[in-house]
Structures are given as C-alpha cells and as structure tokens.
Design a protein around this motif. Structure first.
Motif, PDB file in Angstrom:
ATOM      1  N   ILE A 162       0.838  -1.201   0.000  1.00 44.50           N
ATOM      2  CA  ILE A 162       0.000   0.000   0.000  1.00 44.50           C
ATOM      3  C   ILE A 162       0.876   1.255   0.000  1.00 44.50           C
ATOM      4  O   ILE A 162       0.568   2.238  -0.693  1.00 44.50           O
ATOM      5  CB  ILE A 162      -0.970  -0.024   1.190  1.00 44.50           C
ATOM      6  CG1 ILE A 162      -2.003  -1.143   0.982  1.00 44.50           C
ATOM      7  CG2 ILE A 162      -1.667   1.327   1.361  1.00 44.50           C
ATOM      8  CD1 ILE A 162      -2.866  -1.433   2.176  1.00 44.50           C
ATOM      9  N   MET A 163       1.979   1.220   0.740  1.00 45.71           N
ATOM     10  CA  MET A 163       2.901   2.354   0.765  1.00 45.71           C
ATOM     11  C   MET A 163       3.474   2.603  -0.633  1.00 45.71           C
ATOM     12  O   MET A 163       3.575   3.749  -1.081  1.00 45.71           O
ATOM     13  CB  MET A 163       4.040   2.094   1.758  1.00 45.71           C
ATOM     14  CG  MET A 163       5.066   3.216   1.804  1.00 45.71           C
ATOM     15  SD  MET A 163       6.590   2.768   2.633  1.00 45.71           S
ATOM     16  CE  MET A 163       7.235   1.504   1.565  1.00 45.71           C
ATOM     17  N   VAL A 164       3.851   1.536  -1.351  1.00 49.48           N
ATOM     18  CA  VAL A 164       4.409   1.693  -2.699  1.00 49.48           C
ATOM     19  C   VAL A 164       3.332   2.257  -3.636  1.00 49.48           C
ATOM     20  O   VAL A 164       3.622   3.119  -4.468  1.00 49.48           O
ATOM     21  CB  VAL A 164       4.984   0.355  -3.215  1.00 49.48           C
ATOM     22  CG1 VAL A 164       5.432   0.482  -4.659  1.00 49.48           C
ATOM     23  CG2 VAL A 164       6.141  -0.104  -2.354  1.00 49.48           C
ATOM     24  N   MET A 186       8.023  -9.981  -5.478  1.00 42.45           N
ATOM     25  CA  MET A 186       8.500  -9.141  -4.381  1.00 42.45           C
ATOM     26  C   MET A 186       9.657  -8.261  -4.842  1.00 42.45           C
ATOM     27  O   MET A 186       9.745  -7.092  -4.473  1.00 42.45           O
ATOM     28  CB  MET A 186       8.926 -10.005  -3.195  1.00 42.45           C
ATOM     29  CG  MET A 186       7.776 -10.693  -2.497  1.00 42.45           C
ATOM     30  SD  MET A 186       6.560  -9.553  -1.827  1.00 42.45           S
ATOM     31  CE  MET A 186       7.508  -8.786  -0.538  1.00 42.45           C
ATOM     32  N   GLU A 187      10.553  -8.817  -5.646  1.00 42.36           N
ATOM     33  CA  GLU A 187      11.671  -8.035  -6.176  1.00 42.36           C
ATOM     34  C   GLU A 187      11.169  -6.896  -7.064  1.00 42.36           C
ATOM     35  O   GLU A 187      11.712  -5.794  -7.023  1.00 42.36           O
ATOM     36  CB  GLU A 187      12.622  -8.936  -6.968  1.00 42.36           C
ATOM     37  CG  GLU A 187      13.425  -9.879  -6.100  1.00 42.36           C
ATOM     38  CD  GLU A 187      14.212 -10.898  -6.904  1.00 42.36           C
ATOM     39  OE1 GLU A 187      14.070 -10.963  -8.159  1.00 42.36           O
ATOM     40  OE2 GLU A 187      14.964 -11.661  -6.278  1.00 42.36           O
ATOM     41  N   PHE A 188      10.126  -7.148  -7.840  1.00 46.74           N
ATOM     42  CA  PHE A 188       9.612  -6.101  -8.721  1.00 46.74           C
ATOM     43  C   PHE A 188       8.932  -4.999  -7.917  1.00 46.74           C
ATOM     44  O   PHE A 188       9.028  -3.820  -8.274  1.00 46.74           O
ATOM     45  CB  PHE A 188       8.659  -6.689  -9.763  1.00 46.74           C
ATOM     46  CG  PHE A 188       8.489  -5.807 -10.959  1.00 46.74           C
ATOM     47  CD1 PHE A 188       9.503  -5.694 -11.900  1.00 46.74           C
ATOM     48  CD2 PHE A 188       7.342  -5.062 -11.140  1.00 46.74           C
ATOM     49  CE1 PHE A 188       9.365  -4.858 -12.997  1.00 46.74           C
ATOM     50  CE2 PHE A 188       7.193  -4.226 -12.227  1.00 46.74           C
ATOM     51  CZ  PHE A 188       8.212  -4.134 -13.158  1.00 46.74           C
ATOM     52  N   VAL A 189       8.261  -5.359  -6.824  1.00 47.64           N
ATOM     53  CA  VAL A 189       7.664  -4.337  -5.955  1.00 47.64           C
ATOM     54  C   VAL A 189       8.778  -3.466  -5.377  1.00 47.64           C
ATOM     55  O   VAL A 189       8.658  -2.238  -5.325  1.00 47.64           O
ATOM     56  CB  VAL A 189       6.806  -4.978  -4.838  1.00 47.64           C
ATOM     57  CG1 VAL A 189       6.387  -3.947  -3.804  1.00 47.64           C
ATOM     58  CG2 VAL A 189       5.579  -5.652  -5.428  1.00 47.64           C
ATOM     59  N   THR A 190       9.887  -4.094  -4.968  1.00 47.94           N
ATOM     60  CA  THR A 190      11.035  -3.348  -4.446  1.00 47.94           C
ATOM     61  C   THR A 190      11.614  -2.443  -5.527  1.00 47.94           C
ATOM     62  O   THR A 190      11.978  -1.296  -5.260  1.00 47.94           O
ATOM     63  CB  THR A 190      12.107  -4.328  -3.925  1.00 47.94           C
ATOM     64  OG1 THR A 190      11.521  -5.172  -2.949  1.00 47.94           O
ATOM     65  CG2 THR A 190      13.292  -3.590  -3.350  1.00 47.94           C
ATOM     66  N   LYS A 191      11.668  -2.938  -6.750  1.00 44.16           N
ATOM     67  CA  LYS A 191      12.184  -2.147  -7.863  1.00 44.16           C
ATOM     68  C   LYS A 191      11.298  -0.918  -8.109  1.00 44.16           C
ATOM     69  O   LYS A 191      11.811   0.188  -8.303  1.00 44.16           O
ATOM     70  CB  LYS A 191      12.241  -3.010  -9.126  1.00 44.16           C
ATOM     71  CG  LYS A 191      12.832  -2.325 -10.323  1.00 44.16           C
ATOM     72  CD  LYS A 191      12.902  -3.279 -11.503  1.00 44.16           C
ATOM     73  CE  LYS A 191      13.415  -2.576 -12.731  1.00 44.16           C
ATOM     74  NZ  LYS A 191      13.443  -3.466 -13.898  1.00 44.16           N
ATOM     75  N   ILE A 192       9.995  -1.103  -8.058  1.00 40.45           N
ATOM     76  CA  ILE A 192       9.079   0.033  -8.234  1.00 40.45           C
ATOM     77  C   ILE A 192       9.265   1.029  -7.090  1.00 40.45           C
ATOM     78  O   ILE A 192       9.269   2.242  -7.306  1.00 40.45           O
ATOM     79  CB  ILE A 192       7.610  -0.445  -8.325  1.00 40.45           C
ATOM     80  CG1 ILE A 192       7.389  -1.238  -9.610  1.00 40.45           C
ATOM     81  CG2 ILE A 192       6.643   0.737  -8.271  1.00 40.45           C
ATOM     82  CD1 ILE A 192       6.023  -1.874  -9.728  1.00 40.45           C
ATOM     83  N   TYR A 193       9.431   0.519  -5.868  1.00 41.46           N
ATOM     84  CA  TYR A 193       9.666   1.391  -4.711  1.00 41.46           C
ATOM     85  C   TYR A 193      10.909   2.256  -4.948  1.00 41.46           C
ATOM     86  O   TYR A 193      10.881   3.476  -4.746  1.00 41.46           O
ATOM     87  CB  TYR A 193       9.824   0.548  -3.448  1.00 41.46           C
ATOM     88  CG  TYR A 193      10.297   1.316  -2.259  1.00 41.46           C
ATOM     89  CD1 TYR A 193       9.425   2.123  -1.530  1.00 41.46           C
ATOM     90  CD2 TYR A 193      11.631   1.262  -1.856  1.00 41.46           C
ATOM     91  CE1 TYR A 193       9.863   2.851  -0.436  1.00 41.46           C
ATOM     92  CE2 TYR A 193      12.085   1.976  -0.763  1.00 41.46           C
ATOM     93  CZ  TYR A 193      11.196   2.777  -0.057  1.00 41.46           C
ATOM     94  OH  TYR A 193      11.636   3.498   1.023  1.00 41.46           O
ATOM     95  N   ASN A 194      12.004   1.635  -5.385  1.00 36.68           N
ATOM     96  CA  ASN A 194      13.251   2.374  -5.636  1.00 36.68           C
ATOM     97  C   ASN A 194      13.076   3.405  -6.749  1.00 36.68           C
ATOM     98  O   ASN A 194      13.591   4.523  -6.663  1.00 36.68           O
ATOM     99  CB  ASN A 194      14.389   1.407  -5.965  1.00 36.68           C
ATOM    100  CG  ASN A 194      14.790   0.579  -4.761  1.00 36.68           C
ATOM    101  OD1 ASN A 194      14.636   0.993  -3.616  1.00 36.68           O
ATOM    102  ND2 ASN A 194      15.297  -0.620  -5.014  1.00 36.68           N
TER     103      ASN A 194
END
Length: 168
Positions: free
Chosen positions: A106-108, A147-155
């Motif tokens: 939700i934060m992303v 999960m890695e792609f969510v992290t990538k979008i966050y970055n």
C-alpha cells in the motif's frame, strides 16, 4: 418444471427444462466441491477480502444446476486442492506474513501516486501493484520475482520523488 419459449426470427421453439433435476444431480455429484467452495468464499469474507470472482462463478454454476464441463471440473478441483493444501499453522503463518507485507504494498501504491510519471506509465505501475495486492490477499503468497519487482518500483518511486524535490 420450467417451460421456456424462445422466439427466433418468427419461429417459436418450446423447451421443457427440468432445473430441479440438474440441481439435484450437481448436489449429489459435486457435494464435496460445493461445500469446499462455500467455505473458501466464507473464509475470504471473514478476512474482509472480496471473494474471487471465478470461484464465486463456479459455485453459482454448481448450485444453479448448470451442466459442468470437464474443464470446469478441472478448475473446480484445482481451486479446492489449492486451498486445502494449507494446514492451520501454515495458514496462520501466511496471514502474519500478509499483515507485514500488505502495508508495504500500500505504501508503494501511495508513492506511485506522488510521482510525476506520465498517466499511462503511472497507471501501468498501479495496475500491477493492485494485481499483486489481490494475489497476496487471495493466495497468501507472492513469488520472489514479484517481491523483487515491488522493491524495484519502490526504488524507482523514491528516485523520481527525490529528483523532483531537488528541482524545486
């Protein structure tokens, strides 16, 4: 007994259709599956998750007396076995995982809204994140790549927001 009259280009076709017979047939043949689908849907409702539309459609098909094809049988049994595979301890562990991951997703999503990306690019990211959120709610798991792609979008979001703040 239900009598159905269908008009087609001036012709009238009368069909006698006994729905109760098919409803009883499905109850006998698919009783276990009906109860399993009902419990899956009620578990989703208890967790305040909207039930999966396909699962609901299969339950309605079974209960309404619709003829069940072999393909439908396959997917109904797949739904049941996928949801049966979790023992109560594993399910509670996955629910704890969901409680820790959902706020991050939700934060992303909120960060994507704060970026100045073009409309289509931003919408594609939001659509992907919403599908990830739905899957996490429904299956109680995500793959490592997701999960890695969510992290990538966050970055990407953080980088874009920092870049916009530096311009100001």
């Amino acid at each position: 007994m239900i009598l159905i009259r269908i008009g087609f280009f001036g012709q009238v076709l009368t069909i006698e259709y006994n729905m109760n017979k098919w409803i009883e047939h499905n109850k006998k043949k698919y009783g276990v599956e009906i109860r399993a689908l009902e419990s899956i849907i009620s578990a989703d409702v208890r967790r305040s998750i909207p039930p999966n539309q396909f699962t609901s459609d299969m339950l309605v098909a079974l209960k309404s007396g619709r003829k069940i094809t072999t393909r439908m049988e396959h997917y109904i049994s797949k739904i049941v076995t996928d949801n049966k595979s979790l023992d109560p301890k594993d399910k509670s562990d996955r629910l704890k995982w969901l409680e820790s991951v959902m706020p991050k997703i939700i934060m992303v999503i909120n960060l994507v809204d704060e970026t100045n990306w073009s409309g289509n690019y931003k919408q594609n990211k939001l659509n992907f994140l919403e599908s990830i959120k739905r899957q996490a709610n429904h299956k109680l798991s995500l793959s490592k790549k997701q999960m890695e792609f969510v992290t990538k979008i966050y970055n990407q979001c953080k980088k874009n927001i920092e870049k916009n703040e530096n311009k100001s």
